[in-house]
Write an enzyme that holds these catalytic residues in place. Structure first.
Site, PDB file in Angstrom:
ATOM      1  N   LYS A 122       0.827  -1.127  -0.048  1.00  0.00           N
ATOM      2  CA  LYS A 122      -0.209   0.031  -0.006  1.00  0.00           C
ATOM      3  C   LYS A 122       1.109   1.326   0.017  1.00  0.00           C
ATOM      4  O   LYS A 122       0.681   2.235  -0.567  1.00  0.00           O
ATOM      5  CB  LYS A 122      -1.058  -0.112   1.218  1.00  0.00           C
ATOM      6  CG  LYS A 122      -2.047  -1.000   1.094  1.00  0.00           C
ATOM      7  CD  LYS A 122      -2.800  -1.062   2.277  1.00  0.00           C
ATOM      8  CE  LYS A 122      -4.035  -1.898   2.355  1.00  0.00           C
ATOM      9  NZ  LYS A 122      -4.844  -2.114   3.545  1.00  0.00           N
ATOM     10  N   SER A 147      -0.891   0.782   5.915  1.00  0.00           N
ATOM     11  CA  SER A 147      -1.062   0.002   7.077  1.00  0.00           C
ATOM     12  C   SER A 147      -2.279  -1.153   6.486  1.00  0.00           C
ATOM     13  O   SER A 147      -2.825  -0.994   5.837  1.00  0.00           O
ATOM     14  CB  SER A 147      -1.523   0.734   8.314  1.00  0.00           C
ATOM     15  OG  SER A 147      -2.134  -0.126   9.449  1.00  0.00           O
ATOM     16  N   ASP A 148      -1.980  -2.259   7.490  1.00  0.00           N
ATOM     17  CA  ASP A 148      -3.087  -3.475   7.220  1.00  0.00           C
ATOM     18  C   ASP A 148      -3.123  -4.029   8.350  1.00  0.00           C
ATOM     19  O   ASP A 148      -2.212  -4.200   9.144  1.00  0.00           O
ATOM     20  CB  ASP A 148      -2.576  -4.046   6.088  1.00  0.00           C
ATOM     21  CG  ASP A 148      -3.652  -4.940   5.460  1.00  0.00           C
ATOM     22  OD1 ASP A 148      -4.290  -4.487   4.646  1.00  0.00           O
ATOM     23  OD2 ASP A 148      -3.796  -6.193   5.933  1.00  0.00           O
ATOM     24  N   GLN A 149      -4.247  -4.745   8.318  1.00  0.00           N
ATOM     25  CA  GLN A 149      -4.559  -5.680   9.588  1.00  0.00           C
ATOM     26  C   GLN A 149      -5.008  -6.896   9.203  1.00  0.00           C
ATOM     27  O   GLN A 149      -5.624  -7.340   8.310  1.00  0.00           O
ATOM     28  CB  GLN A 149      -5.736  -5.179  10.345  1.00  0.00           C
ATOM     29  CG  GLN A 149      -5.312  -3.879  11.250  1.00  0.00           C
ATOM     30  CD  GLN A 149      -6.580  -3.609  12.145  1.00  0.00           C
ATOM     31  OE1 GLN A 149      -7.740  -3.437  11.815  1.00  0.00           O
ATOM     32  NE2 GLN A 149      -6.340  -3.448  13.548  1.00  0.00           N
ATOM     33  N   ALA A 193       0.080  -4.113  10.925  1.00  0.00           N
ATOM     34  CA  ALA A 193       1.393  -3.905  10.478  1.00  0.00           C
ATOM     35  C   ALA A 193       1.310  -2.517   9.870  1.00  0.00           C
ATOM     36  O   ALA A 193       0.399  -2.093   9.221  1.00  0.00           O
ATOM     37  CB  ALA A 193       1.824  -4.734   9.341  1.00  0.00           C
TER      38      ALA A 193
END
Length: 198
Positions: free
Chosen positions: A62, A78-80, A115
């Site tokens: 991203k 960011s990612d989950q 993250a």
């Protein structure tokens, strides 16, 4: 093309991440990254990557997507991932899927991995992940239905909003930074941004 007014760009269209980043009191713009998240997940799972690495790869993808357009800016991606056993649970997108998710994880412990990747001019790169171990209470079908009707968390990983009424679903939560559970770990992000020369 977005009009960029600030040095920092959040590579996200998430209203939750915007709301969190607002709390740092910094100027920033937002750009939606063009990333095929499902393809990245499939490829990583095929190669048996650990879930932490998958989350970090998604966050980096991203950030890089936006960084390629604006290499002179500071980009936050960011990612989950919600890990339940060996499974990854995605955003439910509907009441039916959310009910099934909560029915599956109620009374159990799951891990939420958030993250973050920060990219900047001069190829500054910093990636990290925050882990949360979250134990849910045992819930009846009525309790699940009542909760979903209140928060309607259909765009949230795990089918709950901890910052709203979702807190009542949990027995214990072990996490170094609760803002990570909401989508962006502000404690560590603030420290990283402080080190970057603007």
């Amino acid at each position: 093309m977005n009009t960029i007014k600030h040095k920092i760009i959040l590579a996200s269209s998430s209203k939750y991440r915007r709301r969190l980043l607002d709390r740092l009191g910094i100027g920033y713009d937002t750009i939606k990254p063009h990333v095929d998240e499902n393809l990245i997940k499939i490829q990583c799972l095929e190669q048996k990557y650990p879930l932490k690495l998958i989350a970090e790869k998604l966050a980096s993808a991203k950030a890089e997507s936006v960084f390629l357009q604006h290499p002179d800016h500071i980009i936050i991606g960011s990612d989950q991932l919600l890990a339940f056993g060996n499974k990854i649970l995605n955003k439910p997108e509907s009441f039916e899927n959310a009910f099934a998710q909560l029915k599956q994880i109620q009374g159990q412990t799951h891990e939420l991995i958030t993250a973050v990747t920060v990219m900047g001019a001069g190829h500054f790169l910093h990636s990290w992940a925050i882990h949360a171990r979250m134990q849910m209470l045992e819930l009846t079908d009525k309790e699940i239905t009542d909760y979903l009707n209140i928060d309607q968390p259909y765009d949230c990983v795990g089918s709950y909003k901890l910052e709203a009424h979702g807190i009542r679903l949990f027995k214990t939560i072990d996490c170094a930074d609760w803002t990570a559970i909401e989508g962006l770990p502000l404690l560590s992000l603030a420290q990283v941004l402080k080190k970057i020369p603007f």
